[in-house]
Design a protein around this motif. Structure first.
Motif, PDB file in Angstrom:
ATOM      1  N   LYS A 267       0.828  -1.207   0.000  1.00 54.06           N
ATOM      2  CA  LYS A 267       0.000   0.000   0.000  1.00 54.06           C
ATOM      3  C   LYS A 267       0.868   1.264   0.000  1.00 54.06           C
ATOM      4  O   LYS A 267       0.590   2.225  -0.713  1.00 54.06           O
ATOM      5  CB  LYS A 267      -0.937   0.010   1.206  1.00 54.06           C
ATOM      6  N   ILE A 268       1.915   1.248   0.818  1.00 48.35           N
ATOM      7  CA  ILE A 268       2.771   2.430   0.937  1.00 48.35           C
ATOM      8  C   ILE A 268       3.533   2.693  -0.370  1.00 48.35           C
ATOM      9  O   ILE A 268       3.521   3.797  -0.907  1.00 48.35           O
ATOM     10  CB  ILE A 268       3.762   2.259   2.109  1.00 48.35           C
ATOM     11  N   TRP A 269       4.193   1.657  -0.882  1.00 52.23           N
ATOM     12  CA  TRP A 269       5.018   1.849  -2.078  1.00 52.23           C
ATOM     13  C   TRP A 269       4.183   2.089  -3.325  1.00 52.23           C
ATOM     14  O   TRP A 269       4.563   2.871  -4.190  1.00 52.23           O
ATOM     15  CB  TRP A 269       5.959   0.661  -2.271  1.00 52.23           C
ATOM     16  N   ARG A 270       3.049   1.401  -3.437  1.00 52.00           N
ATOM     17  CA  ARG A 270       2.171   1.668  -4.590  1.00 52.00           C
ATOM     18  C   ARG A 270       1.702   3.113  -4.578  1.00 52.00           C
ATOM     19  O   ARG A 270       1.638   3.772  -5.620  1.00 52.00           O
ATOM     20  CB  ARG A 270       0.932   0.776  -4.546  1.00 52.00           C
ATOM     21  N   ALA A 271       1.333   3.594  -3.383  1.00 52.16           N
ATOM     22  CA  ALA A 271       0.855   4.981  -3.269  1.00 52.16           C
ATOM     23  C   ALA A 271       1.940   5.929  -3.765  1.00 52.16           C
ATOM     24  O   ALA A 271       1.672   6.828  -4.568  1.00 52.16           O
ATOM     25  CB  ALA A 271       0.496   5.280  -1.823  1.00 52.16           C
ATOM     26  N   LEU A 272       3.166   5.691  -3.327  1.00 53.49           N
ATOM     27  CA  LEU A 272       4.273   6.539  -3.772  1.00 53.49           C
ATOM     28  C   LEU A 272       4.487   6.386  -5.278  1.00 53.49           C
ATOM     29  O   LEU A 272       4.704   7.375  -5.991  1.00 53.49           O
ATOM     30  CB  LEU A 272       5.552   6.168  -3.016  1.00 53.49           C
ATOM     31  N   GLY A 273       4.403   5.139  -5.754  1.00 59.79           N
ATOM     32  CA  GLY A 273       4.579   4.870  -7.185  1.00 59.79           C
ATOM     33  C   GLY A 273       3.569   5.622  -8.027  1.00 59.79           C
ATOM     34  O   GLY A 273       3.907   6.196  -9.066  1.00 59.79           O
ATOM     35  N   HIS A 289      -3.544   8.531  -1.341  1.00 53.48           N
ATOM     36  CA  HIS A 289      -2.151   8.080  -1.479  1.00 53.48           C
ATOM     37  C   HIS A 289      -1.220   8.825  -0.518  1.00 53.48           C
ATOM     38  O   HIS A 289      -0.284   8.243   0.022  1.00 53.48           O
ATOM     39  CB  HIS A 289      -1.675   8.251  -2.920  1.00 53.48           C
ATOM     40  N   LEU A 290      -1.476  10.124  -0.332  1.00 51.95           N
ATOM     41  CA  LEU A 290      -0.621  10.892   0.582  1.00 51.95           C
ATOM     42  C   LEU A 290      -0.678  10.305   1.986  1.00 51.95           C
ATOM     43  O   LEU A 290       0.317  10.282   2.707  1.00 51.95           O
ATOM     44  CB  LEU A 290      -1.054  12.366   0.616  1.00 51.95           C
ATOM     45  N   SER A 291      -1.856   9.840   2.369  1.00 50.29           N
ATOM     46  CA  SER A 291      -1.997   9.217   3.684  1.00 50.29           C
ATOM     47  C   SER A 291      -1.040   8.032   3.815  1.00 50.29           C
ATOM     48  O   SER A 291      -0.371   7.859   4.830  1.00 50.29           O
ATOM     49  CB  SER A 291      -3.446   8.755   3.874  1.00 50.29           C
ATOM     50  N   MET A 292      -0.969   7.230   2.745  1.00 49.18           N
ATOM     51  CA  MET A 292      -0.087   6.052   2.788  1.00 49.18           C
ATOM     52  C   MET A 292       1.386   6.459   2.794  1.00 49.18           C
ATOM     53  O   MET A 292       2.212   5.849   3.467  1.00 49.18           O
ATOM     54  CB  MET A 292      -0.367   5.149   1.580  1.00 49.18           C
ATOM     55  N   VAL A 293       1.709   7.496   2.030  1.00 50.39           N
ATOM     56  CA  VAL A 293       3.102   7.961   1.991  1.00 50.39           C
ATOM     57  C   VAL A 293       3.492   8.545   3.355  1.00 50.39           C
ATOM     58  O   VAL A 293       4.603   8.331   3.840  1.00 50.39           O
ATOM     59  CB  VAL A 293       3.295   9.001   0.862  1.00 50.39           C
ATOM     60  N   ARG A 294       2.557   9.257   3.996  1.00 54.88           N
ATOM     61  CA  ARG A 294       2.828   9.786   5.337  1.00 54.88           C
ATOM     62  C   ARG A 294       3.085   8.632   6.310  1.00 54.88           C
ATOM     63  O   ARG A 294       4.022   8.668   7.100  1.00 54.88           O
ATOM     64  CB  ARG A 294       1.626  10.623   5.820  1.00 54.88           C
ATOM     65  N   LEU A 295       2.264   7.596   6.201  1.00 49.67           N
ATOM     66  CA  LEU A 295       2.475   6.422   7.048  1.00 49.67           C
ATOM     67  C   LEU A 295       3.855   5.821   6.779  1.00 49.67           C
ATOM     68  O   LEU A 295       4.582   5.463   7.711  1.00 49.67           O
ATOM     69  CB  LEU A 295       1.376   5.384   6.786  1.00 49.67           C
ATOM     70  N   LEU A 299       6.793   5.398   9.486  1.00 47.75           N
ATOM     71  CA  LEU A 299       7.299   4.073   9.872  1.00 47.75           C
ATOM     72  C   LEU A 299       8.755   3.868   9.443  1.00 47.75           C
ATOM     73  O   LEU A 299       9.340   2.827   9.697  1.00 47.75           O
ATOM     74  CB  LEU A 299       6.432   2.974   9.241  1.00 47.75           C
ATOM     75  N   GLY A 300       9.307   4.878   8.753  1.00 49.22           N
ATOM     76  CA  GLY A 300      10.692   4.736   8.294  1.00 49.22           C
ATOM     77  C   GLY A 300      10.810   3.872   7.052  1.00 49.22           C
ATOM     78  O   GLY A 300      11.904   3.506   6.637  1.00 49.22           O
ATOM     79  N   VAL A 301       9.657   3.518   6.456  1.00 44.40           N
ATOM     80  CA  VAL A 301       9.684   2.720   5.220  1.00 44.40           C
ATOM     81  C   VAL A 301      10.153   3.603   4.064  1.00 44.40           C
ATOM     82  O   VAL A 301      10.882   3.168   3.179  1.00 44.40           O
ATOM     83  CB  VAL A 301       8.279   2.134   4.914  1.00 44.40           C
TER      84      VAL A 301
ATOM     85  N   TYR B 279       4.295  -4.658  -3.791  1.00 44.16           N
ATOM     86  CA  TYR B 279       4.835  -5.779  -3.015  1.00 44.16           C
ATOM     87  C   TYR B 279       3.946  -7.008  -3.121  1.00 44.16           C
ATOM     88  O   TYR B 279       4.314  -8.087  -2.680  1.00 44.16           O
ATOM     89  CB  TYR B 279       5.009  -5.373  -1.539  1.00 44.16           C
ATOM     90  N   ILE B 280       2.749  -6.816  -3.674  1.00 46.07           N
ATOM     91  CA  ILE B 280       1.799  -7.912  -3.897  1.00 46.07           C
ATOM     92  C   ILE B 280       1.125  -7.605  -5.225  1.00 46.07           C
ATOM     93  O   ILE B 280       0.582  -6.512  -5.396  1.00 46.07           O
ATOM     94  CB  ILE B 280       0.722  -7.953  -2.786  1.00 46.07           C
ATOM     95  N   ILE B 281       1.167  -8.541  -6.156  1.00 47.26           N
ATOM     96  CA  ILE B 281       0.501  -8.262  -7.445  1.00 47.26           C
ATOM     97  C   ILE B 281       0.057  -9.562  -8.105  1.00 47.26           C
ATOM     98  O   ILE B 281       0.791 -10.549  -8.109  1.00 47.26           O
ATOM     99  CB  ILE B 281       1.413  -7.411  -8.375  1.00 47.26           C
ATOM    100  N   THR B 282      -1.158  -9.541  -8.643  1.00 51.74           N
ATOM    101  CA  THR B 282      -1.683 -10.725  -9.321  1.00 51.74           C
ATOM    102  C   THR B 282      -1.145 -10.791 -10.750  1.00 51.74           C
ATOM    103  O   THR B 282      -0.658  -9.797 -11.289  1.00 51.74           O
ATOM    104  CB  THR B 282      -3.218 -10.701  -9.401  1.00 51.74           C
ATOM    105  N   SER B 283      -1.313 -11.956 -11.343  1.00 46.16           N
ATOM    106  CA  SER B 283      -0.892 -12.159 -12.723  1.00 46.16           C
ATOM    107  C   SER B 283      -1.684 -11.259 -13.658  1.00 46.16           C
ATOM    108  O   SER B 283      -1.138 -10.639 -14.566  1.00 46.16           O
ATOM    109  CB  SER B 283      -1.128 -13.624 -13.073  1.00 46.16           C
ATOM    110  N   LYS B 284      -2.966 -11.162 -13.409  1.00 49.25           N
ATOM    111  CA  LYS B 284      -3.842 -10.375 -14.271  1.00 49.25           C
ATOM    112  C   LYS B 284      -3.462  -8.891 -14.247  1.00 49.25           C
ATOM    113  O   LYS B 284      -3.373  -8.244 -15.287  1.00 49.25           O
ATOM    114  CB  LYS B 284      -5.298 -10.556 -13.795  1.00 49.25           C
ATOM    115  N   GLU B 285      -3.238  -8.364 -13.052  1.00 49.25           N
ATOM    116  CA  GLU B 285      -2.862  -6.949 -12.951  1.00 49.25           C
ATOM    117  C   GLU B 285      -1.504  -6.720 -13.619  1.00 49.25           C
ATOM    118  O   GLU B 285      -1.293  -5.716 -14.295  1.00 49.25           O
ATOM    119  CB  GLU B 285      -2.823  -6.500 -11.477  1.00 49.25           C
TER     120      GLU B 285
END
Lengths: 350, 350
Positions: A267-273, A289-295, A299-301, B279-285
């Motif tokens: 969730k975090i990295w996809r949001a940033l992506g 997405h900003l919420s996830m990036v803030r998280l 978290l230091g991720v 970090y998690i992705i299906t084949s379809k996506e």
């Protein structure tokens, strides 16, 4: 300083520092005050409204704590600027309709703002970054003392401060904190928490106050009660409750890292992506997405991002801010393109 | 060489080169052949099936063009390996059920593969990268000539090659191309194109043949007719139709760049953003996003990615490939994590 300068500065409450700033985005103290012997705003004549405004301006000019502040008459500014002030949490929705005799005083770095002729004659707010209600109250109290030297506030020995709506009578104080609770949302515990604190006399709202959704996992929690307890008692009560919510969110974050690390990282990295790569993005998707990036930052991720940058983007990506930056009105689709560009630039995207 | 080595090599048809490789992913010639005086596979006795297999093996061993190829008995390999061969387009779905007496010969770089005891006794296919049906036919014809020296193919002077299903009788040839048509899909023109070419005697399928969706905007177009025309005539006919589709896709791409550049860039860059960060992705996506990244590479929007890398990922991210790479069986959620990791590594993500 003028309204023009606000765009270039970071509001005090967005600094991303202060106690528990990873979960408590900001703290806010609001005081409702009315001038004695003048009808409440909704009942006031134009003459009375003008009098409230004139006397308030004089009181602001005499205040030490408001030194260097600006006063904006709502009648003098464009609809875009009104929306801009709303997005910065400096005025309410009510303040931007029927702008005549309405005004707002804004102090340095937007720590203090005072709406004139809103629901009450004066609505002062003090915004702080992080969990800092005590400090906010200290400043609000100092401001209140200064203003009461020249402004005779409507006060009843039995009821306390009199207000247009009885729900504010007493202290006239609303203490609120903006909480970022992504882990409680993800682990589906947030509704239970909200129900519990509602029973304890708290009100929970979204990012833009009453009737707004908790977009971006941001929840505004404030006291319901203003009567029968002192300001320090109210603040103490809400602080104890907030500390519990902070504990729940911290536990939920630990739980996610421990039991569902991939999902969290996903969730975090996809949001940033998405934020770093989108060419078209709505305000709603951005906040999510900003919420996830803030998280991720908390978290230091995502160590390369500061909380301040993310906090600022919550505000800068709002419609009026985008249009002010561009210096012209933009259609919704133009804004979605502009927003994506701004985010890519700020986050170092493609 | 063994099945173990296939994982580490790039199949010839995935090279991403050859004529019109930006739109034509690959070309394939398939020939259906049966041994005279032996019942078709579905009716054959075990003895007859064994005889087909034994005689085919001898013929393969004698073939020059198959020098260095491997022969895999379907009975000897695990279900995972069967699935692995299916994902590489080396065997059909039908070939991996009831594996007894079934086999597949696979030539160097998987250019040629021959299924034994599938619907027909022999199903040879030649796969090429790009739009190269003529070259494929040249190779398939050479192979056919070599095999017919020792294998007496069932042939009728009037009907041509006899096959288990009458829809293949005549040339027994199916010429097909895998087309990547993202712009026709995005501009909602693809259904009209499919309808038109279906009327011209073409069959349109998805990435994995009959009954599969056109995932990743990949469409397999092949000739319907095998009777009443020579192989070169069939190839000439399909080539002319494919050239028209290529023209339509090229126009649609130009149209998108001209009229809807932001939308196009948004889809391409977001796809890359998700693939590099999930970090998690299906084949379809995955297939959906890879299609967009391939388009980006083809249009020069993402110049750092080669078509070969993207083509390979279409195959490498399939379930059996992930499990072969890891050397063990994985649950679906384990695969989704593994897939995301592989993609991040290959695309240089976080």
């Amino acid at each position: 300083m003028s309204i023009r300068n606000l765009l270039g500065q970071t509001s005090e409450w967005l600094r991303g520092t202060g106690p528990n700033a990873d979960i408590v985005m900001s703290s806010r103290i609001r005081l409702a005050r009315n001038l004695d012997a003048l009808a409440f705003s909704h009942w006031a004549s134009k003459r009375q409204e003008r009098e409230v405004l004139t006397r308030s301006e004089a009181a602001f000019a005499a205040s030490k704590i408001l030194k260097g502040s600006i006063l904006i008459h709502m009648n003098d500014i464009s609809d875009l600027d009104k929306q801009f002030l709303l997005e910065r949490h400096l005025v309410s929705r009510e303040q931007i309709v029927r702008p005549e005799f309405k005004a707002v005083a804004i102090s340095d770095r937007e720590m203090i703002s005072i709406m004139v002729n809103e629901e009450d004659h004066l609505r002062s707010q003090v915004m702080q970054s992080g969990f800092a209600l005590q400090e906010g109250w200290r400043i609000a109290n100092q401001l209140d003392n200064e203003l009461s030297v020249t402004l005779p506030f409507a006060f009843d020995p039995h009821w306390g401060y009199l207000t247009a709506c009885p729900t504010n009578t007493g202290t006239g104080m609303r203490a609120s904190v903006m909480l970022h609770l992504p882990a409680l949302v993800m682990t589906k515990q947030v509704n239970r928490v909200i129900q519990a604190i509602t029973k304890l006399g708290m009100v929970v709202r979204g990012l833009y106050g009453e009737g707004t959704d908790a977009e971006g996992n941001l929840f505004q929690v404030s006291n319901q009660i203003t009567l029968g307890q002192s300001e320090p008692e109210t603040i103490d009560h809400i602080e104890r409750i907030i500390r519990q919510i902070i504990g729940h969110e911290e536990n939920a974050r630990k739980q996610l890292i421990k039991q569902n690390r991939e999902l969290l990282y996903d969730k975090i990295w996809r949001a940033l992506g998405v934020l770093k790569n989108a060419y078209i993005i709505t305000s709603k998707e951005t906040i999510h997405h900003l919420s996830m990036v803030r998280l991720g930052a908390d978290l230091g991720v995502l160590p390369e991002f500061g909380r301040k940058d993310v906090n600022e983007l919550f505000i800068l990506t709002q419609p009026a801010h985008l249009q002010r930056m561009d210096g012209k009105l933009l259609s919704q689709s133009e804004r979605d393109i502009k927003r994506a560009l701004l985010i890519r630039q700020k986050l170092g995207g493609n």
